[in-house]
Design an enzyme around this catalytic site. Sequence first.
Site, short mmCIF file in Angstrom:
data_model
loop_
_atom_site.label_atom_id
_atom_site.label_comp_id
_atom_site.label_asym_id
_atom_site.label_seq_id
_atom_site.Cartn_x
_atom_site.Cartn_y
_atom_site.Cartn_z
CG ASN A 101 -1.61 0.73 1.42
OD1 ASN A 101 -1.74 2.11 0.97
ND2 ASN A 101 -2.95 0.69 1.67
CG HIS A 142 -7.91 -4.23 -3.03
ND1 HIS A 142 -8.83 -2.80 -2.96
CD2 HIS A 142 -7.26 -3.18 -1.70
CE1 HIS A 142 -8.53 -2.13 -2.80
NE2 HIS A 142 -8.27 -2.39 -1.63
CG HIS A 176 -6.45 -3.68 3.22
ND1 HIS A 176 -5.50 -2.11 2.56
CD2 HIS A 176 -7.34 -3.04 2.62
CE1 HIS A 176 -6.12 -1.73 1.81
NE2 HIS A 176 -7.24 -1.74 1.80
#
Length: 161
Positions: free
Chosen positions: A49, A119, A121
Amino acid sequence: MKVLWAPWRIEYILGHKEKGCIFCDKPKEDKDRDNLILYRGKLSFIIMNKYPYSSGHLMVVPYRHVHSLEELKVEELTECMVLTVKCLKCLKKVLHPDGFNIGLNIGVVASASIDEHLHWHIVPRWAGDVGFMTILEDVRVVPEHILVTYDKLYPCFKGEG
């Protein structure tokens, strides 16, 4: 007056906002370190990220552009979970976190800033990592430059570490 010095944020604030989907576009480029891609699977990939909640904040992303779990094929779901486990193993080995937050934000109302491409995390956590800055000032402190973290993690994802 309180001042928080975070000069790296100006790049995001004033920088060029990319058109299209970063999760579709970045894997097409041959610039994995620049794009923070740590690992490429057959159906999904692992990317850091760029604006992390903590050092080592990773994301597992299917290559196929879908916005809900129901749209993924069993093979895609399986590989995403296998890569999530790979993330845990490498993060434990290299960064030694005390725990993890793992999840999906599905829909804008659920805090999905990139709502159109699903997506996962994987956020490493350490005892005491939420200190006074987060509690009093609603600010996170990420203590290491993202490319330093990338260079630490990359060998593990390539099986060298």
